[in-house]
Design a protein around this motif. Sequence first.
Motif, short mmCIF file in Angstrom:
data_model
loop_
_atom_site.label_atom_id
_atom_site.label_comp_id
_atom_site.label_asym_id
_atom_site.label_seq_id
_atom_site.Cartn_x
_atom_site.Cartn_y
_atom_site.Cartn_z
N LEU A 200 9.73 16.58 -2.92
CA LEU A 200 10.83 15.65 -2.69
C LEU A 200 12.11 16.42 -2.38
CD1 LEU A 200 10.16 13.36 -5.79
CD2 LEU A 200 9.52 12.86 -3.42
N ASP A 201 13.04 15.78 -1.69
CA ASP A 201 14.34 16.41 -1.48
C ASP A 201 15.10 16.48 -2.80
OD1 ASP A 201 16.41 14.05 -1.66
OD2 ASP A 201 14.80 13.29 -0.39
N GLU A 202 16.15 17.29 -2.83
CA GLU A 202 16.84 17.57 -4.10
C GLU A 202 17.38 16.31 -4.76
OE1 GLU A 202 20.52 20.36 -5.80
OE2 GLU A 202 19.94 20.44 -3.70
N ARG A 203 18.02 15.45 -3.98
CA ARG A 203 18.64 14.24 -4.56
C ARG A 203 17.57 13.31 -5.13
NH1 ARG A 203 20.57 9.34 -1.96
NH2 ARG A 203 22.18 8.33 -3.23
N THR A 204 16.49 13.09 -4.37
CA THR A 204 15.42 12.24 -4.84
C THR A 204 14.73 12.86 -6.05
OG1 THR A 204 15.06 11.42 -2.60
CG2 THR A 204 13.30 11.02 -4.19
N GLY A 205 14.57 14.19 -6.03
CA GLY A 205 13.95 14.89 -7.15
C GLY A 205 14.73 14.70 -8.43
N GLU A 206 16.06 14.73 -8.35
CA GLU A 206 16.89 14.51 -9.53
C GLU A 206 16.68 13.11 -10.09
OE1 GLU A 206 20.88 15.29 -8.42
OE2 GLU A 206 20.63 17.48 -8.36
N LYS A 207 16.58 12.12 -9.21
CA LYS A 207 16.35 10.74 -9.66
C LYS A 207 14.99 10.60 -10.33
CE LYS A 207 19.28 8.50 -6.17
NZ LYS A 207 19.29 7.57 -5.02
N PHE B 292 0.85 -1.18 0.00
CA PHE B 292 0.00 0.00 0.00
C PHE B 292 0.89 1.24 0.00
CE2 PHE B 292 -2.92 -3.24 1.44
CZ PHE B 292 -4.12 -2.87 0.81
N PRO B 293 0.38 2.37 -0.53
CA PRO B 293 1.21 3.56 -0.68
C PRO B 293 1.90 4.02 0.60
CG PRO B 293 -0.79 3.83 -1.95
CD PRO B 293 -0.94 2.56 -1.17
N ASP B 294 1.25 3.84 1.76
CA ASP B 294 1.88 4.33 3.00
C ASP B 294 3.10 3.52 3.41
OD1 ASP B 294 0.65 2.01 3.88
OD2 ASP B 294 -0.39 2.94 5.57
N ARG B 295 3.36 2.42 2.71
CA ARG B 295 4.56 1.62 2.98
C ARG B 295 5.70 2.03 2.06
NH1 ARG B 295 4.08 0.39 7.66
NH2 ARG B 295 5.79 -1.10 7.38
N LEU B 296 5.48 3.00 1.19
CA LEU B 296 6.50 3.43 0.24
C LEU B 296 7.03 4.81 0.63
CD1 LEU B 296 4.71 2.59 -3.14
CD2 LEU B 296 6.19 1.11 -1.79
N SER B 297 8.27 5.08 0.26
CA SER B 297 8.84 6.41 0.45
C SER B 297 8.23 7.37 -0.56
CB SER B 297 10.36 6.37 0.27
OG SER B 297 10.68 6.11 -1.09
N GLY B 298 8.50 8.67 -0.39
CA GLY B 298 7.99 9.66 -1.33
C GLY B 298 8.51 9.42 -2.73
N GLY B 299 9.79 9.10 -2.86
CA GLY B 299 10.36 8.83 -4.18
C GLY B 299 9.75 7.62 -4.83
N ARG C 245 16.95 -1.76 -4.43
CA ARG C 245 17.42 -0.62 -3.68
C ARG C 245 17.63 -1.02 -2.22
NH1 ARG C 245 16.43 4.02 -6.47
NH2 ARG C 245 16.41 5.28 -4.59
N THR C 246 18.69 -0.52 -1.64
CA THR C 246 18.99 -0.85 -0.25
C THR C 246 18.59 0.25 0.70
OG1 THR C 246 21.23 0.01 -0.51
CG2 THR C 246 20.90 -2.33 -0.90
N ARG C 247 18.22 1.42 0.14
CA ARG C 247 17.76 2.50 0.99
C ARG C 247 16.60 3.18 0.31
NH1 ARG C 247 22.49 6.83 1.36
NH2 ARG C 247 20.83 7.98 2.39
N ARG C 248 15.74 3.76 1.08
CA ARG C 248 14.55 4.41 0.56
C ARG C 248 14.89 5.78 0.04
NH1 ARG C 248 9.74 2.30 2.73
NH2 ARG C 248 8.79 4.33 3.12
N PRO D 25 19.29 9.89 -19.72
CA PRO D 25 20.12 8.87 -19.07
C PRO D 25 19.28 7.72 -18.57
CG PRO D 25 19.79 10.75 -17.62
CD PRO D 25 19.21 11.12 -18.95
N ASP D 26 19.88 6.53 -18.57
CA ASP D 26 19.19 5.38 -18.00
C ASP D 26 19.18 5.51 -16.49
OD1 ASP D 26 18.81 4.29 -20.45
OD2 ASP D 26 20.54 2.95 -20.36
N PRO D 27 17.99 5.55 -15.87
CA PRO D 27 17.94 5.68 -14.42
C PRO D 27 18.17 4.34 -13.75
CG PRO D 27 15.74 5.55 -15.29
CD PRO D 27 16.68 5.51 -16.48
N PRO D 28 18.66 4.32 -12.52
CA PRO D 28 18.81 3.06 -11.80
C PRO D 28 17.46 2.53 -11.38
CG PRO D 28 19.36 4.90 -10.37
CD PRO D 28 19.13 5.46 -11.73
N THR D 29 17.13 1.29 -11.75
CA THR D 29 15.84 0.73 -11.39
C THR D 29 15.97 -0.63 -10.71
OG1 THR D 29 15.63 -0.26 -13.59
CG2 THR D 29 14.64 1.90 -13.27
#
Length: 246
Positions: A172-179, A138-145, A242-245, A235-239
């Motif tokens: 989103l924070d800057e780093r997550t926003g870039e991804k 469910f969505p509440d188990r996911l991070s914002g990104g 993931r080890t961190r949210r 660019p090809d994004p990493p998909t």
Amino acid sequence: MLVLQGIAKGYQEGGRYHSVLERVDAVVREGEFVALLGPSGSGKSTLLNLISGIDAPNGGSVRIGDVELTAMAERERTLFRRRHIGFVFQFFNLLPTLTVQENLLLPLELGGGVTPAGAGRAEELLDAVGLGARAHAFPDRLSGGEQQRIAIARALVHDPLLVLADEPTGNLDERTGEKIMDLLDHMVRNTRKTLIVVTHSRDVARRADRVLEIHNGTLTRASEPAGQTPRRAAPDPPTGPRTRRS
């Protein structure tokens, strides 16, 4: 793909008319990534609502492909939007009582039902955004990104003509926003969709083929970001796992 001619929009407030947009003209080509740049309150989101048919202008016309959106009744605009326009919102707009998979299939349900081909496309998109293993979460188990990655997949699942994104990295924070922008850019270009991104961020705007700037309800400039050429490869994004949210 998109032609805006003489778009005007305003509201009555306390007996006075408040103008939001005045005589906006623009053309967006098929397969183009256009950024609509401007400060808060400049009319960006209002223009996006008019392009999508959520709202109707007081004057002027909106044409998508060979369809005159402003000639349609509200119900017709709603049906057209469900079938041909994909949305990515700032606050994700995932339904909390539906699983990731159910949220992803919702545009297909609203558009007439989930076919085997549609279900297969949803599965492919879920894998493409790196969240195939979270289909039943469910969505509440996911991070914002992660939620925004699902929102991108949902915007593409019904194979729309046009994808509209309203401040997709604003929550989103800057780093997550870039991804997220890497992913959105990559997926939309790979499917050769037309993309309009509303933003106040010049970093986001630099990714676009062309920038339209809006100030006080008027389109003041149309340009290509310095140093870029249209239809660059994203660019090809990493998909992968993931080890961190994010």
